[in-house]
Design an enzyme around this catalytic site. Sequence first.
Site, PDB file in Angstrom:
ATOM      1  N   LYS A  12       1.079  -1.175  -0.607  1.00  0.00           N
ATOM      2  CA  LYS A  12       0.347  -0.109  -0.047  1.00  0.00           C
ATOM      3  C   LYS A  12       1.264   1.390   0.105  1.00  0.00           C
ATOM      4  CE  LYS A  12      -4.395   0.079   0.793  1.00  0.00           C
ATOM      5  NZ  LYS A  12      -5.375  -0.388  -0.628  1.00  0.00           N
ATOM      6  N   THR A  49      -3.675  -5.725   0.120  1.00  0.00           N
ATOM      7  CA  THR A  49      -3.098  -4.476   0.948  1.00  0.00           C
ATOM      8  C   THR A  49      -3.546  -3.523   1.514  1.00  0.00           C
ATOM      9  OG1 THR A  49      -3.933  -2.982  -0.884  1.00  0.00           O
ATOM     10  CG2 THR A  49      -2.089  -4.411  -1.974  1.00  0.00           C
ATOM     11  N   ARG A  90      28.326  35.195  -7.720  1.00  0.00           N
ATOM     12  CA  ARG A  90      26.679  34.844  -8.584  1.00  0.00           C
ATOM     13  C   ARG A  90      25.725  35.224  -6.824  1.00  0.00           C
ATOM     14  NH1 ARG A  90      27.219  28.709 -10.661  1.00  0.00           N
ATOM     15  NH2 ARG A  90      27.931  27.716  -8.624  1.00  0.00           N
ATOM     16  N   GLN A  97      29.235  21.062  -6.665  1.00  0.00           N
ATOM     17  CA  GLN A  97      30.043  20.051  -6.407  1.00  0.00           C
ATOM     18  C   GLN A  97      31.005  20.688  -5.366  1.00  0.00           C
ATOM     19  OE1 GLN A  97      29.380  21.656  -9.040  1.00  0.00           O
ATOM     20  NE2 GLN A  97      30.110  20.258 -10.963  1.00  0.00           N
ATOM     21  N   HIS A 115      18.357  28.465 -11.847  1.00  0.00           N
ATOM     22  CA  HIS A 115      19.252  29.791 -12.324  1.00  0.00           C
ATOM     23  C   HIS A 115      18.303  30.924 -11.976  1.00  0.00           C
ATOM     24  CE1 HIS A 115      22.364  26.450 -13.371  1.00  0.00           C
ATOM     25  NE2 HIS A 115      21.783  26.034 -14.648  1.00  0.00           N
TER      26      HIS A 115
HETATM   27  O1  LIG Z   1      28.342  25.575  -9.319  1.00  0.00           O
HETATM   28  C1  LIG Z   1      28.220  24.693 -10.749  1.00  0.00           C
HETATM   29  N1  LIG Z   1      28.448  24.128 -11.315  1.00  0.00           N
HETATM   30  C2  LIG Z   1      28.840  23.463 -12.723  1.00  0.00           C
HETATM   31  O2  LIG Z   1      28.447  22.104 -12.599  1.00  0.00           O
HETATM   32  C3  LIG Z   1      27.585  24.003 -13.231  1.00  0.00           C
HETATM   33  N2  LIG Z   1      27.691  24.526 -14.750  1.00  0.00           N
HETATM   34  C4  LIG Z   1      27.205  25.388 -15.029  1.00  0.00           C
HETATM   35  O3  LIG Z   1      27.380  25.804 -15.874  1.00  0.00           O
HETATM   36  N3  LIG Z   1      27.033  26.395 -13.935  1.00  0.00           N
HETATM   37  C5  LIG Z   1      27.282  25.471 -12.935  1.00  0.00           C
HETATM   38  N4  LIG Z   1      27.527  25.866 -11.890  1.00  0.00           N
END
Ligand SMILES: O=c1[nH]c(=O)c2[nH]c(=O)[nH]c2[nH]1
Length: 302
Positions: free
Chosen positions: A11, A58, A177, A229, A257
């Site tokens: 379920k 279920t 940014r 990352q 973005h």
């Molecule tokens: O922090 C980011 N990692 C990316 O891999 C990436 N690629 C991108 O166009 N902008 C960003 N910003």
Amino acid sequence: MSSLAAARYGKDNVRVYKVHRDERTGVQTVVEMTVCVLLEGDIETSYTKADNSVVVATDSIKNTIYITAKQQPVTPPELFGSILGTHFIEKYSHIHAAHVNIVTHRWVRMNVDGKPHPHSFVKESGETRNTQVDVHEGKGIDIKSTIKDLTVLKSTGSQFHGFLRDEFTTLKETWDRILSTDVTADWQWRRFNSLSEVKSNAHKFNNAWTIARNTTLKTFAEDNSASVQATMYKMGEIILAAEPLLETVDYSLPNNHYFEIDLSWHKGTKNTGKDAEVYAPQSNPNGLIKCTVGRANHKARL
Ligand SMILES: O=c1[nH]c(=O)c2[nH]c(=O)[nH]c2[nH]1
């Protein structure tokens, strides 16, 4: 000739609310969750021979979720999921695995005139606390805990430069940014051998959630981010170091973005670079950055 390669059923979307009333203080505490239970075992004949004798309906699975919620603690969700999953493999000898997914909704106590209100709550955005509990007969209990849809934004303190440039590249490098994401963070516990082992570690589940949430927010806010990352890896490292029972920490971060808008067409209005104030938030496409952080002896799957 065909054969059944894999099967599980149960379920989904069972919505459960539980209130705890403290008679002494009058303070009430509420939990709302959405539960999914899927069972595996000797159930092939229900698919291949229309044999319903092996089917725990279920509907009965849903009833069991309600009864277990009534009789047992529903927090931390990792413990409730372990109790629930273990019930199915102990109760039915032909059921060998139970997969329990719990989404806990965030009803946070209201503050009224600066004081915590005894019985009123506010739902905090779309964020949920989730857990996936897989109980395998004779093997143990695997638990993954999750923060989902924790949406954050920082208006500066994020950069992205030095990335690979070739004939496909149009993105400009930036030293300042906006960074915004909807955090999904998962942490995988090392396998528990039994329900009693889960119970004896139950206090660690809320603690790990608090550490993961605080680490995510603090690192996001304080790191002068070189990239999504690099920042997410730092988060994972800190969480792993804080709780030895964790095997891995996963992040999945969309890069939501915010584009600059050139307004120079209107009387030469300056709105780019250091003059940028009005931006256009984008819904898609978005970057999507994922990683699993493990311990040094953890085998990487790259
Ligand atoms: O922090 C980011 N990692 C990316 O891999 C990436 N690629 C991108 O166009 N902008 C960003 N910003």
